[in-house]
Design a protein around this motif. Sequence first.
Motif, mmCIF file in Angstrom:
data_model
loop_
_atom_site.group_PDB
_atom_site.id
_atom_site.type_symbol
_atom_site.label_atom_id
_atom_site.label_comp_id
_atom_site.label_asym_id
_atom_site.label_seq_id
_atom_site.Cartn_x
_atom_site.Cartn_y
_atom_site.Cartn_z
ATOM 1 N N GLY A 31 -26.304 16.604 36.622
ATOM 2 C CA GLY A 31 -26.631 18.020 36.703
ATOM 3 C C GLY A 31 -25.780 18.815 37.670
ATOM 4 N N ALA A 32 -24.878 18.176 38.389
ATOM 5 C CA ALA A 32 -24.023 18.896 39.333
ATOM 6 C C ALA A 32 -23.131 19.880 38.578
ATOM 7 C CB ALA A 32 -23.168 17.919 40.124
ATOM 8 N N VAL A 33 -22.923 21.042 39.175
ATOM 9 C CA VAL A 33 -22.016 22.030 38.598
ATOM 10 C C VAL A 33 -20.697 21.945 39.360
ATOM 11 C CG1 VAL A 33 -21.620 24.479 38.191
ATOM 12 C CG2 VAL A 33 -23.908 23.531 37.896
ATOM 13 N N ALA A 34 -19.605 21.805 38.631
ATOM 14 C CA ALA A 34 -18.296 21.628 39.252
ATOM 15 C C ALA A 34 -17.250 22.448 38.522
ATOM 16 C CB ALA A 34 -17.901 20.152 39.227
ATOM 17 N N SER A 35 -16.159 22.696 39.196
ATOM 18 C CA SER A 35 -15.026 23.384 38.593
ATOM 19 C C SER A 35 -14.350 22.447 37.602
ATOM 20 C CB SER A 35 -14.029 23.798 39.673
ATOM 21 O OG SER A 35 -12.837 24.266 39.069
ATOM 22 N N ALA A 36 -13.922 22.984 36.472
ATOM 23 C CA ALA A 36 -13.204 22.190 35.479
ATOM 24 C C ALA A 36 -11.789 21.873 35.957
ATOM 25 C CB ALA A 36 -13.153 22.927 34.153
ATOM 26 N N TYR A 37 -11.372 22.527 37.050
ATOM 27 C CA TYR A 37 -10.024 22.326 37.580
ATOM 28 C C TYR A 37 -10.115 21.881 39.034
ATOM 29 C CZ TYR A 37 -9.028 24.869 33.374
ATOM 30 O OH TYR A 37 -8.981 25.242 32.065
ATOM 31 N N PRO A 38 -9.781 20.605 39.321
ATOM 32 C CA PRO A 38 -9.858 20.121 40.705
ATOM 33 C C PRO A 38 -8.763 20.749 41.566
ATOM 34 C CG PRO A 38 -8.853 18.465 39.310
ATOM 35 C CD PRO A 38 -9.305 19.583 38.400
ATOM 36 N N PRO A 39 -8.914 20.684 42.885
ATOM 37 C CA PRO A 39 -7.903 21.256 43.765
ATOM 38 C C PRO A 39 -6.524 20.609 43.591
ATOM 39 C CG PRO A 39 -9.809 20.509 45.038
ATOM 40 C CD PRO A 39 -10.037 20.135 43.615
ATOM 41 N N ASP A 40 -6.489 19.367 43.091
ATOM 42 C CA ASP A 40 -5.228 18.654 42.902
ATOM 43 C C ASP A 40 -4.417 19.216 41.730
ATOM 44 O OD1 ASP A 40 -6.954 17.226 44.483
ATOM 45 O OD2 ASP A 40 -6.466 15.283 43.628
ATOM 46 N N GLY A 41 -5.029 20.076 40.918
ATOM 47 C CA GLY A 41 -4.360 20.606 39.726
ATOM 48 C C GLY A 41 -4.787 19.839 38.492
ATOM 49 N N GLY A 42 -4.358 20.294 37.348
ATOM 50 C CA GLY A 42 -4.721 19.639 36.092
ATOM 51 C C GLY A 42 -6.126 20.010 35.661
ATOM 52 N N ARG A 43 -6.639 19.273 34.721
ATOM 53 C CA ARG A 43 -7.999 19.492 34.206
ATOM 54 C C ARG A 43 -8.852 18.293 34.575
ATOM 55 N NH1 ARG A 43 -10.997 23.053 31.632
ATOM 56 N NH2 ARG A 43 -12.432 22.354 30.046
ATOM 57 N N ARG A 44 -10.067 18.564 35.068
ATOM 58 C CA ARG A 44 -10.959 17.493 35.491
ATOM 59 C C ARG A 44 -11.481 16.733 34.276
ATOM 60 N NH1 ARG A 44 -13.230 17.126 40.219
ATOM 61 N NH2 ARG A 44 -13.126 19.327 40.695
ATOM 62 N N GLY A 45 -11.526 15.387 34.386
ATOM 63 C CA GLY A 45 -11.974 14.553 33.274
ATOM 64 C C GLY A 45 -13.334 13.928 33.492
ATOM 65 N N HIS A 46 -13.937 14.138 34.691
ATOM 66 C CA HIS A 46 -15.240 13.545 34.974
ATOM 67 C C HIS A 46 -15.931 14.360 36.068
ATOM 68 C CE1 HIS A 46 -12.298 11.398 37.602
ATOM 69 N NE2 HIS A 46 -13.167 11.801 38.518
ATOM 70 N N CYS A 47 -17.213 14.112 36.242
ATOM 71 C CA CYS A 47 -17.999 14.801 37.273
ATOM 72 C C CYS A 47 -17.535 14.318 38.651
ATOM 73 C CB CYS A 47 -19.481 14.485 37.081
ATOM 74 S SG CYS A 47 -20.536 15.103 38.417
ATOM 75 N N PRO A 48 -17.254 15.220 39.583
ATOM 76 C CA PRO A 48 -16.806 14.777 40.904
ATOM 77 C C PRO A 48 -17.923 14.176 41.746
ATOM 78 C CG PRO A 48 -17.036 17.151 40.875
ATOM 79 C CD PRO A 48 -17.264 16.672 39.468
ATOM 80 N N SER A 49 -19.161 14.374 41.346
ATOM 81 C CA SER A 49 -20.298 13.859 42.108
ATOM 82 C C SER A 49 -20.658 12.430 41.704
ATOM 83 C CB SER A 49 -21.503 14.777 41.931
ATOM 84 O OG SER A 49 -22.600 14.295 42.649
ATOM 85 N N CYS A 50 -20.924 12.207 40.414
ATOM 86 C CA CYS A 50 -21.364 10.882 39.950
ATOM 87 C C CYS A 50 -20.275 10.127 39.187
ATOM 88 C CB CYS A 50 -22.611 11.015 39.079
ATOM 89 S SG CYS A 50 -22.324 11.816 37.488
ATOM 90 N N LEU A 51 -19.157 10.785 38.882
ATOM 91 C CA LEU A 51 -17.987 10.246 38.187
ATOM 92 C C LEU A 51 -18.232 9.907 36.713
ATOM 93 C CD1 LEU A 51 -16.392 7.960 40.934
ATOM 94 C CD2 LEU A 51 -16.107 10.407 40.558
ATOM 95 N N HIS A 52 -19.400 10.295 36.156
ATOM 96 C CA HIS A 52 -19.625 10.096 34.723
ATOM 97 C C HIS A 52 -18.769 11.092 33.950
ATOM 98 C CE1 HIS A 52 -23.115 7.790 36.025
ATOM 99 N NE2 HIS A 52 -23.149 7.298 34.800
ATOM 100 N N ALA A 53 -18.441 10.743 32.721
ATOM 101 C CA ALA A 53 -17.627 11.596 31.860
ATOM 102 C C ALA A 53 -18.280 11.666 30.487
ATOM 103 C CB ALA A 53 -16.210 11.034 31.758
ATOM 104 N N ARG A 54 -17.692 12.455 29.615
ATOM 105 C CA ARG A 54 -18.160 12.555 28.236
ATOM 106 C C ARG A 54 -17.059 12.018 27.332
ATOM 107 N NH1 ARG A 54 -22.118 14.785 25.536
ATOM 108 N NH2 ARG A 54 -22.924 15.762 27.404
#
Length: 128
Positions: A31-54
């Motif tokens: 349920g964490a809300v996160a930016s789709a774009y991490p500070p490192d650049g690119g597009r995020r592929g997983h939740c930064p909190s629990c690391l689950h992905a779709r």
Amino acid sequence: MSHTTSHDPLSNHRYTDTEPSAGDFACGWCGAVASAYPPDGGRRGHCPSCLHARHDTPSCDARMTPIAVAVPRDGDWRVIHRCVRCDALSDRPVNGDDNQLVVMRMAVRPLAQPPFPLEAFAFAVGAV
């Protein structure tokens, strides 16, 4: 921001009624809300909190559980995911704002839980 979460036991997904703003997403697992774009650049592929992905494929779209960390020759750490529905594996880069505790827990798991008794390892080392 408040939200409610419901759980679908058949697909093992959690759904949230949080409305993320543009460029954000709500994790379907924690349920964490996160930016789709991490500070490192690119597009995020997983939740930064629990690391689950779709598993974003037309035939699946299930949750992908983080199962391990890999460090390829280029030295960039990657999270290995397994799909809960079809068992497909994928890897995604570790981002600078990912939950460091979860990443390190996965990285040390092979050392903390080896596939053999530690006593057998000590005996083998002593025999050398």
